[in-house]
Design a protein around this motif. Structure first.
Motif, short mmCIF file in Angstrom:
data_model
loop_
_atom_site.label_atom_id
_atom_site.label_comp_id
_atom_site.label_asym_id
_atom_site.label_seq_id
_atom_site.Cartn_x
_atom_site.Cartn_y
_atom_site.Cartn_z
N SER A 208 0.83 -1.19 0.00
CA SER A 208 0.00 0.00 0.00
C SER A 208 0.87 1.25 0.00
O SER A 208 2.00 1.25 0.49
CB SER A 208 -0.95 -0.05 1.18
OG SER A 208 -0.79 0.96 2.11
N ASP B 78 -1.64 9.35 -0.58
CA ASP B 78 -1.49 8.27 0.40
C ASP B 78 -0.04 8.16 0.89
O ASP B 78 0.21 7.96 2.08
CB ASP B 78 -1.93 6.93 -0.19
CG ASP B 78 -3.44 6.77 -0.25
OD1 ASP B 78 -4.16 7.63 0.29
OD2 ASP B 78 -3.89 5.77 -0.85
N ASN C 143 -4.06 -9.51 -6.18
CA ASN C 143 -3.36 -8.27 -5.86
C ASN C 143 -1.99 -8.63 -5.31
O ASN C 143 -1.90 -9.29 -4.27
CB ASN C 143 -4.17 -7.46 -4.83
CG ASN C 143 -3.55 -6.11 -4.56
OD1 ASN C 143 -2.59 -5.70 -5.20
ND2 ASN C 143 -4.10 -5.42 -3.58
N ASN D 299 1.64 -7.17 -4.02
CA ASN D 299 2.44 -6.03 -3.60
C ASN D 299 3.88 -6.28 -4.05
O ASN D 299 4.52 -7.23 -3.61
CB ASN D 299 2.38 -5.87 -2.07
CG ASN D 299 3.13 -4.67 -1.57
OD1 ASN D 299 3.88 -4.02 -2.31
ND2 ASN D 299 2.94 -4.35 -0.31
#
Length: 185
Positions: A1, A39, A160, A162
């Motif tokens: 993230s 972010d 997903n 990372n």
């Protein structure tokens, strides 16, 4: 993230840092409104707030490096307690150039950011930027193609993934620079 990546920037900048009690920070954001960069900024600010370091956001235009360097020189001159520059992308290279042009010594202000643009890597080698984060776009593209292949061949649903936050500093900048020029980083 992106928030976690921003946290890493803040944590690594403050690791082993000997800052005065009145130290201030600036979080550079080259494209205000870009959700990924917002972010990252939030993640950096979380760590600065946790460590009671006053900070503010400042926009350094990515599309106009000379203007960004001039703006950052003015910002640095007008903020005498500035000890940290954390960028949400490669604007830390502009900050490094501003520090160099102002005659500051590497390490007078701790700077870091994201991306492997040549100016960023050069500022790491010169010591004006402590490190950069590589979120490994090569892997982002490679993994996407692999997921599409697996979906088409076997019906496996994409996931997903990372691709991480690879830290690039003086210890590995030469290797990363070669891989970046070859298109792998």
């Amino acid at each position: 993230s992106f928030i976690v990546a921003g946290n890493l920037v803040g944590e690594q900048l403050l690791a082993d840092a000997k800052l005065p009690a009145d130290a201030e920070a600036v979080v550079l954001i080259g494209e205000p409104g870009n959700s990924a960069l917002e972010d990252r900024a939030t993640g950096i600010e979380q760590i600065l707030q946790k460590n009671k370091i006053k900070s503010e956001r400042f926009s350094a235009p990515l599309a106009d490096p000379s203007k960004a360097v001039d703006l950052l020189k003015s910002y640095i001159r007008s903020h005498k307690n500035l000890k940290i520059v954390a960028a949400t992308e490669f604007a830390s290279a502009f900050a490094g150039k501003a520090m160099e042009e102002l005659g500051l010594k590497p390490g007078d202000i701790l700077a870091a950011g994201f991306d492997l643009v040549p100016d960023q890597l050069d500022m790491i080698k010169k010591g004006y930027v402590k490190f950069t984060i590589d979120q490994q776009p090569y892997l982002q593209g490679f993994q996407t193609v692999m997921m599409l292949y697996l979906y088409k061949q076997f019906g496996l649903a994409p996931t997903n993934i990372n691709t991480g936050v690879a830290l690039v500093d003086k210890s590995n900048v030469e290797q990363v620079e070669k891989l970046s020029a070859a298109g792998y980083r």
